[in-house]
Design an enzyme around this catalytic site. Sequence first.
Site, PDB file in Angstrom:
ATOM      1  N   TRP A 103      40.725  37.035  40.706  1.00 32.09           N
ATOM      2  CA  TRP A 103      42.000  38.411  41.234  1.00 32.09           C
ATOM      3  C   TRP A 103      41.699  38.386  42.356  1.00 32.09           C
ATOM      4  O   TRP A 103      43.582  37.951  42.647  1.00 32.09           O
ATOM      5  CB  TRP A 103      40.546  39.483  40.579  1.00 32.09           C
ATOM      6  CG  TRP A 103      40.202  39.160  39.351  1.00 32.09           C
ATOM      7  CD1 TRP A 103      38.765  39.551  38.365  1.00 32.09           C
ATOM      8  CD2 TRP A 103      41.365  39.543  37.942  1.00 32.09           C
ATOM      9  NE1 TRP A 103      38.934  39.174  37.444  1.00 32.09           N
ATOM     10  CE2 TRP A 103      40.503  39.776  36.797  1.00 32.09           C
ATOM     11  CE3 TRP A 103      42.965  39.510  38.088  1.00 32.09           C
ATOM     12  CZ2 TRP A 103      41.522  39.987  35.481  1.00 32.09           C
ATOM     13  CZ3 TRP A 103      43.205  39.839  36.891  1.00 32.09           C
ATOM     14  CH2 TRP A 103      43.008  39.365  35.707  1.00 32.09           C
ATOM     15  N   ASP A 173      41.881  46.123  45.946  1.00 32.37           N
ATOM     16  CA  ASP A 173      41.767  46.567  44.254  1.00 32.37           C
ATOM     17  C   ASP A 173      40.313  46.527  43.957  1.00 32.37           C
ATOM     18  O   ASP A 173      39.062  46.202  44.162  1.00 32.37           O
ATOM     19  CB  ASP A 173      41.883  45.216  43.691  1.00 32.37           C
ATOM     20  CG  ASP A 173      42.071  44.392  41.958  1.00 32.37           C
ATOM     21  OD1 ASP A 173      41.996  45.328  41.704  1.00 32.37           O
ATOM     22  OD2 ASP A 173      42.447  43.354  42.195  1.00 32.37           O
ATOM     23  N   LYS A 197      37.966  49.344  32.787  1.00 36.82           N
ATOM     24  CA  LYS A 197      37.231  49.675  32.962  1.00 36.82           C
ATOM     25  C   LYS A 197      35.848  50.131  33.071  1.00 36.82           C
ATOM     26  O   LYS A 197      34.798  50.904  32.673  1.00 36.82           O
ATOM     27  CB  LYS A 197      36.747  47.976  33.966  1.00 36.82           C
ATOM     28  CG  LYS A 197      37.895  47.459  34.042  1.00 36.82           C
ATOM     29  CD  LYS A 197      37.452  46.266  34.780  1.00 36.82           C
ATOM     30  CE  LYS A 197      38.467  44.649  34.824  1.00 36.82           C
ATOM     31  NZ  LYS A 197      38.401  43.766  33.935  1.00 36.82           N
TER      32      LYS A 197
END
Length: 362
Positions: A103, A173, A197
């Site tokens: 990511w 993030d 999530k």
Amino acid sequence: MSKRAYNFNAGPAALPLEVLERAQAEFVDFHGTGMSIMEMSHRGAVYEGVHNEASSRLLQLLGNPQGYKVLFLQGGASTQFAMIPMNLLTEGKVGAYVKTGSWANKAIKEAKLIGETYVAASSEEDKYMSVPDLSNLQLPDNAAYLHLTSNETIEGTQFTQYPDTGSVPLIADMSSDILCRPFDLTQFGMVYAGAQKNLGPSGVTVVIAREELVSNSPKHLPSMLRYDIQADNNSLYNTPPSFSIYMVNEVLRWIEEQGGLQAVEQNNRKKADLLYNAIDNSGGFFRGCADLESRSLMNVTFRLANEELEKQFIKQSEQEGFVGLKGHRSVGGLRASIYNAVPYDSIKALVDLMNHFQQQNG
């Protein structure tokens, strides 16, 4: 109700059963209005009350620091990969990044399309199985920000502490570990997270930012991609993902009911310890992927002796009601995502399955 699955999906992921049942009860008629929350105008007082409650509840869980703004945006964290440099990486500045895996690499890739980037630290040489030491971080004088990925969902690594970046805004993030534990928001210029999530269902992305960072976006950007327009309009510039935001508010309420972030962290560590101990005490039958000091509380990655045995374990797990234990296609192996809403009993059931599988195949 039929037996619920043991849900270890990486995202969209498990939601608290209490939240799902509360949403079910309110689904057709929200608070006596005769409408579902999904049917209401986002300009109406009822929906705006939910919208504002979610924002204030989130800041309360983080200690109500002054000078921060909550935005509810669309496009997932992947859109934030581009939106951050579009808004903050102005001429003559460089975007600094910590390179920790899949990511983080995607964030860097998008930033390179916008302007100059600089890799301030990397764990690539370790195949991203650890997070780099940021204690002696050196940043360029013209750094617009430092971006890091707090938890790499695919590799299963997580930062345990964050660097002091001085006057350079720190941006994180936190898609896969936000609210899994307390953290000091005042260390950050901005944190952001796709909701699917730990915060709620897919469809909304939460951004928490210092007001000065989101108050003066470049005027040439499209309106929907300007932080200042979103902030000035309380994330109501266009129709928001109202049901997703309602669900985020209910998940935040559930976190309060658990006792807040300290209690959530205690439960998460109990769950992670149970699973990591099962891996470490298997005599090498199961092998953890991430380095010991970098292991994630949220995404436990592990391997078996060979791919054939892993396929056999996945097949058996699915037959017994387990979902989502197959590792990401880019790295293979096995992965159990044990987010806030995954109950301890599900991890206990997984450990029992692992022990039984080892007895059969060890």
